[in-house]
Design an enzyme around this catalytic site. Structure first.
Site, PDB file in Angstrom:
ATOM      1  N   GLU A 174       0.844  -1.204   0.000  1.00  0.00           N
ATOM      2  CA  GLU A 174       0.000   0.000   0.000  1.00  0.00           C
ATOM      3  C   GLU A 174       0.879   1.254   0.000  1.00  0.00           C
ATOM      4  O   GLU A 174       0.639   2.194  -0.751  1.00  0.00           O
ATOM      5  CB  GLU A 174      -0.920  -0.033   1.228  1.00  0.00           C
ATOM      6  CG  GLU A 174      -2.105   0.887   1.136  1.00  0.00           C
ATOM      7  CD  GLU A 174      -2.997   0.781   2.369  1.00  0.00           C
ATOM      8  OE1 GLU A 174      -2.726  -0.070   3.245  1.00  0.00           O
ATOM      9  OE2 GLU A 174      -3.951   1.563   2.454  1.00  0.00           O
TER      10      GLU A 174
HETATM   11  O1  LIG Z   1     -14.726  14.121   3.053  1.00  0.00           O
HETATM   12  C1  LIG Z   1     -14.118  13.538   3.929  1.00  0.00           C
HETATM   13  N1  LIG Z   1     -13.821  14.150   5.106  1.00  0.00           N
HETATM   14  C2  LIG Z   1     -13.138  13.532   6.092  1.00  0.00           C
HETATM   15  N2  LIG Z   1     -12.706  12.289   5.996  1.00  0.00           N
HETATM   16  C3  LIG Z   1     -12.964  11.614   4.874  1.00  0.00           C
HETATM   17  C4  LIG Z   1     -13.674  12.181   3.788  1.00  0.00           C
HETATM   18  N3  LIG Z   1     -13.760  11.249   2.802  1.00  0.00           N
HETATM   19  C5  LIG Z   1     -13.127  10.156   3.250  1.00  0.00           C
HETATM   20  N4  LIG Z   1     -12.674  10.360   4.508  1.00  0.00           N
HETATM   21  C6  LIG Z   1     -11.924   9.444   5.375  1.00  0.00           C
HETATM   22  O2  LIG Z   1     -10.776   8.986   4.702  1.00  0.00           O
HETATM   23  C7  LIG Z   1     -10.438   7.711   5.225  1.00  0.00           C
HETATM   24  C8  LIG Z   1     -10.276   6.779   4.064  1.00  0.00           C
HETATM   25  O3  LIG Z   1      -9.826   5.574   4.546  1.00  0.00           O
HETATM   26  P1  LIG Z   1      -9.976   4.211   3.738  1.00  0.00           P
HETATM   27  O4  LIG Z   1     -11.403   3.823   3.626  1.00  0.00           O
HETATM   28  O5  LIG Z   1      -9.217   4.338   2.489  1.00  0.00           O
HETATM   29  O6  LIG Z   1      -9.302   3.202   4.759  1.00  0.00           O
HETATM   30  P2  LIG Z   1      -7.933   2.365   4.735  1.00  0.00           P
HETATM   31  O7  LIG Z   1      -7.051   2.991   3.728  1.00  0.00           O
HETATM   32  O8  LIG Z   1      -7.378   2.457   6.120  1.00  0.00           O
HETATM   33  O9  LIG Z   1      -8.361   0.970   4.373  1.00  0.00           O
HETATM   34  C9  LIG Z   1     -11.554   7.305   6.174  1.00  0.00           C
HETATM   35  O10 LIG Z   1     -11.170   7.615   7.490  1.00  0.00           O
HETATM   36  C10 LIG Z   1     -12.697   8.217   5.756  1.00  0.00           C
HETATM   37  O11 LIG Z   1     -13.563   8.489   6.834  1.00  0.00           O
HETATM   38 CA   LIG Z   2      -7.070   3.955   1.725  1.00  0.00          CA
END
Ligand SMILES: O=c1[nH]cnc2c1ncn2[C@@H]1O[C@H](COP(=O)(O)OP(=O)(O)O)[C@@H](O)[C@H]1O
Ligand SMILES: [Ca+2]
Length: 497
Positions: A174
């Site tokens: 990643e």
């Molecule tokens: O518009 C936004 N404002 C604040 N946080 C956001 C927004 N869109 C996405 N996020 C956050 O970005 C992060 C994306 O993490 P992801 O789902 O990619 O998890 P991972 O990479 O740990 O598997 C999550 O914490 C989600 O809440």
């Molecule tokens: Ca991610």
């Protein structure tokens, strides 16, 4: 008669061979010029496509990439054609009803079908990579994570595309693919002296990746790449449980454990939430993750009350890190080796979302702290009034998330007030999202060669121009030679006379 012949001899253009040669040259030059124009006209491109699904902990996104078929190995050629956010939560949330995970992707995959011309569907590879949400589920319940993966595999196999696999990628992958993405999009591999580091903040994990010559420690955290004929030694580390959603769970757990209550409902006075914020929350929502301690408070619910005190908030946030343990020459946190920071960094995903919301993407560290302190102390009803369109789930957490980001970057990764300017909070580079998906696809389709491709000594357009110029010069020389010959032969005729 004699006068006419004299005129013809004086004017060589009246001679038939000369006229023929002139016409021939004009035709050849005209032909060459037309050819060069035709050759350099943009021809109708045939595009190739690729699809990557980013199955994150909070949600899944589908990315459609395209590139001109004949320029596969040229850097900067792949562009993001389309994105789609899958409705609902991430695939790991389907652990109880795994067979629903695949069908949840339907709408976005149908959008991808419309974004890619039908004749290209069959040859278009589709990959799914799952990140920290699925890593955590696998830790907790391997059967459930296997069933979720099986469901998405079966669903993607039934699409018209060429399914290439669905798997949980490692934290190292990643980090590394995020680094490849930002440097590929910035064209750093072929044009720049230095590469750019990558900082990715997700919901369940966070990654730091940068080029470092310092390789004597912790071999596990170093990766070697040979790209376009250059060697890269890259440090990367992924912290599971330190994505912003899991970090909030760690934070709430510490606070709940620190203030146990006897009888009655527990009230948590939280300095990282706005004054006036007051919500009843389920304890289970915090303790449903393998990241938090197994000792649960006995109550099912607690009252979450904000106090909006930034100094205290940062003090408490620091407690979820271990800064003291380090058996290496230098560490980030929790005893993890990290070589000294080097160069510029692109910080994306939640790093960008949060800092952008708080208007802190281009402020110095000290200003960011002051502004954040003022924001945290704002009453909750004022915050909701000012941001009616922002999802409440995000809005309530920005004070905590901002504080967590500043602490992670400064105390965790060792950025300082001086090196703060080296962090660029970014969402996109050259119209493509910064994230691991593009790097993953470039790697799996072998689109970044280890050696620089041989290029002709001069570009095609230059070659044609040179050829035309060469013909002109040749023509000029022949005319010059002819004139010279004419003059010397008429001079010798006069002498004979
Ligand atoms: O518009 C936004 N404002 C604040 N946080 C956001 C927004 N869109 C996405 N996020 C956050 O970005 C992060 C994306 O993490 P992801 O789902 O990619 O998890 P991972 O990479 O740990 O598997 C999550 O914490 C989600 O809440
Ligand atoms: Ca991610």
């Amino acid at each position: 008669m004699a006068g006419q012949r004299e005129m013809r001899e004086k004017n060589p253009w009246h001679r038939r061979p000369i006229i023929i040669i002139a016409v021939l040259f004009t035709v050849v030059i005209g032909g060459l010029v037309t050819m060069s124009v035709m050759q350099n006209k943009p021809i109708h491109q045939k595009y190739k496509y690729g699809i990557v699904l980013d199955a994150g902990s909070s949600h899944t996104s589908v990315y459609v990439y395209q590139w001109p078929a004949e320029k596969e190995n040229n850097t900067g050629m792949v562009t993001q054609k389309h994105t789609c956010n899958v409705k609902g939560k991430g695939i790991s949330s389907y652990f109880r009803n795994a067979n629903q995970a695949g069908p949840s992707l339907r709408e976005c995959m149908e959008e991808a079908e419309r974004a890619i011309p039908t004749p290209r569907h069959q040859e278009t590879p589709v990959y799914l990579g799952a990140t920290a949400g699925m890593r955590l589920l696998r830790k907790e319940n391997e059967t459930a994570s296997g069933n979720v993966l099986l469901s998405v595999m079966q669903f993607l196999q039934a699409t018209p595309f060429s399914f290439q696999g669905a798997r949980i990628i490692t934290g190292q992958e990643e980090g590394a693919y995020g680094w490849i993405t930002v440097n590929y999009l910035s064209d750093n591999f072929r044009r720049a002296q230095h590469t750019m580091g990558a900082l990715d903040l997700g919901g369940a994990s966070t990654q730091i990746t940068f080029e470092s010559g310092d390789h004597f420690k912790s071999i596990n955290d170093f990766i070697h790449f040979r790209l376009y004929g250059k060697e890269y030694r890259v440090y990367t580390h992924s912290f599971l449980c330190y994505g912003k959603d899991q970090a909030l769970k760690l934070f709430l757990d510490r606070q709940l454990q620190a203030h146990p209550t006897g009888s009655g409902k527990q009230t948590l006075e939280d300095p990282c939430f706005h004054p006036g914020y007051n919500k009843s929350k389920s304890v289970q929502d915090i303790y449903n993750s393998p990241c938090v301690s197994e000792v649960q408070p006995s109550k099912a619910e607690f009252t979450h009350k904000g106090t909006g005190n930034w100094m205290l908030c940062q003090k408490n946030v620091r407690r979820i890190f271990n800064f003291s343990e380090c058996t290496s020459s230098s560490c980030s946190f929790n005893g993890v080796f990290q070589p000294p920071l080097k160069g510029q960094f692109g910080a994306f995903s939640a790093f960008f979302f949060v800092m952008d919301f708080l208007n802190l993407t281009s402020e110095p560290l000290e200003v960011s702290k002051k502004k954040l302190a003022a924001y945290c102390s704002m009453p909750w009803d004022e915050v909701t009034k000012n941001h009616k369109k922002v999802k409440e789930k995000y809005l309530q957490e920005y004070c905590f998330s901002g504080t967590y980001i500043l602490t992670l970057l400064e105390d965790g990764y060792n950025f300082t007030s001086e090196t703060w300017k080296d962090i660029k909070f970014i969402k996109k580079i050259a119209n493509s999202d910064a994230g691991w998906t593009l790097g993953y696809m470039l790697n799996l389709t072998n689109m970044i060669p280890a050696e620089a491709p041989d290029s002709p000594p001069i570009p095609h357009a230059g070659y044609v121009t040179l050829m035309v110029l060469f013909v002109f010069v040749l023509f000029f020389l022949i005319v010059l030679a002819y004139c010279f010959f004419r003059r010397s032969s008429s001079a010798s005729q006069k002498q004979i006379v």
